[in-house]
Scaffold this motif. Sequence first.
Motif, PDB file in Angstrom:
ATOM      1  N   THR A  54      35.455  43.393  42.964  1.00 26.13           N
ATOM      2  CA  THR A  54      35.508  42.507  41.794  1.00 26.13           C
ATOM      3  C   THR A  54      35.514  41.023  42.152  1.00 26.13           C
ATOM      4  O   THR A  54      35.343  40.182  41.271  1.00 26.13           O
ATOM      5  N   HIS A  55      35.702  40.706  43.430  1.00 25.42           N
ATOM      6  CA  HIS A  55      35.712  39.295  43.843  1.00 25.42           C
ATOM      7  C   HIS A  55      34.432  38.575  43.429  1.00 25.42           C
ATOM      8  O   HIS A  55      34.461  37.423  42.997  1.00 25.42           O
ATOM      9  N   LEU A 126      38.780  40.602  34.806  1.00 27.24           N
ATOM     10  CA  LEU A 126      39.625  41.196  35.841  1.00 27.24           C
ATOM     11  C   LEU A 126      40.268  40.175  36.774  1.00 27.24           C
ATOM     12  O   LEU A 126      40.990  40.557  37.697  1.00 27.24           O
ATOM     13  N   ALA A 127      40.005  38.891  36.552  1.00 28.42           N
ATOM     14  CA  ALA A 127      40.577  37.850  37.418  1.00 28.42           C
ATOM     15  C   ALA A 127      42.098  37.817  37.263  1.00 28.42           C
ATOM     16  O   ALA A 127      42.630  37.943  36.151  1.00 28.42           O
ATOM     17  N   THR A 128      42.792  37.641  38.368  1.00 28.59           N
ATOM     18  CA  THR A 128      44.258  37.605  38.340  1.00 28.59           C
ATOM     19  C   THR A 128      44.772  36.507  37.418  1.00 28.59           C
ATOM     20  O   THR A 128      45.763  36.673  36.710  1.00 28.59           O
ATOM     21  N   SER A 129      44.097  35.372  37.409  1.00 26.41           N
ATOM     22  CA  SER A 129      44.540  34.230  36.600  1.00 26.41           C
ATOM     23  C   SER A 129      44.447  34.495  35.103  1.00 26.41           C
ATOM     24  O   SER A 129      45.090  33.822  34.299  1.00 26.41           O
ATOM     25  N   TYR A 130      43.633  35.496  34.710  1.00 28.13           N
ATOM     26  CA  TYR A 130      43.471  35.806  33.289  1.00 28.13           C
ATOM     27  C   TYR A 130      44.229  37.067  32.876  1.00 28.13           C
ATOM     28  O   TYR A 130      44.128  37.495  31.731  1.00 28.13           O
ATOM     29  N   LEU A 131      44.973  37.666  33.787  1.00 27.90           N
ATOM     30  CA  LEU A 131      45.612  38.954  33.520  1.00 27.90           C
ATOM     31  C   LEU A 131      46.520  38.914  32.293  1.00 27.90           C
ATOM     32  O   LEU A 131      46.441  39.774  31.418  1.00 27.90           O
ATOM     33  N   ASP A 132      47.380  37.896  32.207  1.00 25.93           N
ATOM     34  CA  ASP A 132      48.312  37.809  31.079  1.00 25.93           C
ATOM     35  C   ASP A 132      47.574  37.692  29.748  1.00 25.93           C
ATOM     36  O   ASP A 132      47.977  38.290  28.749  1.00 25.93           O
TER      37      ASP A 132
END
Length: 221
Positions: A54-55, A126-132
């Motif tokens: 996903t990177h 799926l980006a970590t920064s958008y998880l919330d």
Amino acid sequence: APHSGDFLHAVPISALGTRRDNTTIRIATALRLGAPICAPHKCVCGQEVNKWGTHGLSCKKSAGRYARHAAVNDVIKRALTSAKVPSTLEPNHVFRDDNKRPDGMTLMPWKDGKPAVWDFTCSDTLATSYLDVALRGPGEVASRAEERKITKYSKLPRMYCFIPVGVETLGALGTEATIFLSDIGDLIAKETQEPRSKSFLMQRVSVAIQRGNAISVMSTS
């Protein structure tokens, strides 16, 4: 999310740009299921890529991001042409504060006597920064991206009607994008008398997003 799976219903016609190759289908399916996509390796940007691959969806050096951007804007322009609404990509005389141009503009009034100016953006669900944000509901990431676009174009002259077109890598559409594409689809249906015009347009956009995802994932090696 509504329309996130429209690419699954698209009739594979090369002339319409809806034919999906095996790699696109494989990667789209793996992203939905959380299945492994590739062997771990190092991306061209220097970062490590795990087996889920996903990177590449958010890597700034990924070629797929630009291909997806160009493809969706081309779909929008062609759809407007089908609706008898002339438009142009990257208008030379319209700029935002940082001197960057929007992606496109209609050459005739769209709403309230004003031509529409649109700018496309695709955020990685799926980006970590958008998880919330992603956990709050379908399309939330795209809608947030649209809000940021509105802020960036806040000083656009009032003679234009600005429309942010936000989508997500997993296919969800933002609020403004849904309205804009639906309106175009309705105009095409009125012009051509084809009641499925809106569905066809949504499918073409969905296919373009998934094809861009596949290129993004594959271009990390």
